[in-house]
Design an enzyme around this catalytic site. Sequence first.
Site, short mmCIF file in Angstrom:
data_model
loop_
_atom_site.label_atom_id
_atom_site.label_comp_id
_atom_site.label_asym_id
_atom_site.label_seq_id
_atom_site.Cartn_x
_atom_site.Cartn_y
_atom_site.Cartn_z
N ARG A 241 0.85 -1.24 -0.11
CA ARG A 241 -0.01 0.16 0.13
C ARG A 241 0.80 1.07 0.28
O ARG A 241 1.78 0.88 0.69
CB ARG A 241 -0.97 -0.20 1.33
CG ARG A 241 -2.28 -0.11 0.98
CD ARG A 241 -3.04 0.32 -0.16
NE ARG A 241 -4.03 -0.56 -0.38
CZ ARG A 241 -4.00 -1.50 -1.28
NH1 ARG A 241 -3.83 -1.75 -1.80
NH2 ARG A 241 -5.65 -2.01 -1.24
N GLU A 270 -2.61 8.54 -5.69
CA GLU A 270 -2.40 8.12 -6.79
C GLU A 270 -4.02 8.55 -7.53
O GLU A 270 -4.67 8.82 -6.69
CB GLU A 270 -2.71 6.32 -6.60
CG GLU A 270 -1.32 5.53 -5.61
CD GLU A 270 -2.24 3.64 -5.94
OE1 GLU A 270 -2.50 3.69 -6.10
OE2 GLU A 270 -0.78 3.13 -5.38
N HIS A 288 0.14 0.75 -9.73
CA HIS A 288 -0.84 0.09 -9.08
C HIS A 288 -0.77 -1.37 -10.24
O HIS A 288 -2.72 -1.35 -10.43
CB HIS A 288 -1.56 0.04 -8.40
CG HIS A 288 -2.60 -0.12 -6.74
ND1 HIS A 288 -3.25 0.40 -5.93
CD2 HIS A 288 -2.76 -0.91 -6.83
CE1 HIS A 288 -3.34 0.30 -5.15
NE2 HIS A 288 -3.20 -1.58 -5.22
#
Length: 322
Positions: A241, A270, A288
């Site tokens: 994360r 993000e 990601h």
Amino acid sequence: MGRIAVTDGMSDVAVSMLKNAGHEVVLRHHEKGEIANGSLAAFDAVVIRSATKLFAEEIMASVRVDGGIRFIGRAGVGVDNIDIEAATEHGVVVCNTPGASTRSVVEITIAHLLASTRHITTADRSLRDGQWAKKHLRGTEIGGKRLGLIGFGRIARGVSEIATAFGMEVHAYDPYVSSSDVGVTMHDDVDEVFRNCTHVSIHCNLTEETRHLVNSDRISMMPGIGADGTECGNHIVSCARGGIVDEAAAAEALRAGQLSSLALDVFEIEPLGESQLLSHNSFHGSPHIAASTSEAQARVGTEMATLLIEFFETGKPSTALN
Ligand code: MLT
């Protein structure tokens, strides 16, 4: 039958499963502002990935006294984008699919580890720039080195298995795990992992405790010399994360040479916009995509569809987080 909003996509097979069970499925991304204005209140359930955030305000706007959402499905592992306490308060069930993407995340972690230590992305960039940088791209082997795993759940154990096959010595820290795997040295102090390991991979959740767990102090503890005596430098990978790695500190460590490589699939913000990391050749990034494989998304989708069907049939899915 249920009306289900799918805001961040779902596999075709999973959508068909839901439709065949008689449910209505609406695939459309809902922006934060729309959700706050109650766009999800017209549904009985919502399925999200990481792009949709359902915190207290959004959950409150999505429930009504006479209806609204009663089920939040997180098609994936991380639930840091959902306020589970607020969901519980409003009687909304929250489910995720924790095991479905394990293999994909394990594989991308190893891919990043190897790409970093063998300069794969730099090599590719230099070839495209018309260079033959053979003399400048000497890497180091991961075999014979110590790999430190922060968190020792399903994904870390998968990484450990493959790393061991490559000849790495695995160390781990996880305050929530009491048993270890054969051949893994468990530490009860996270600093000990950094002191012992030239290669570190992150596998914990983002919490107030783990925010910036990888910081300049810990990076400076890393030995730089492998267990086999090679001057291999220090390497960090995180596909867990964003926010666990202090990106500013890591960029500075790359600049200062304390860190030889940093590979991140997840970021503090993000999508990643401008970042000092992008100016370092020894930074390797991906947007990601750790769980973005055909296999993982098929498993995630069918597990989530099964939980939803159970929920609408019995009022209780077989596994829930609240
Ligand atoms: C997950 O938590 O399942 C992964 O990070 C994938 C994602 O959020 O899209």
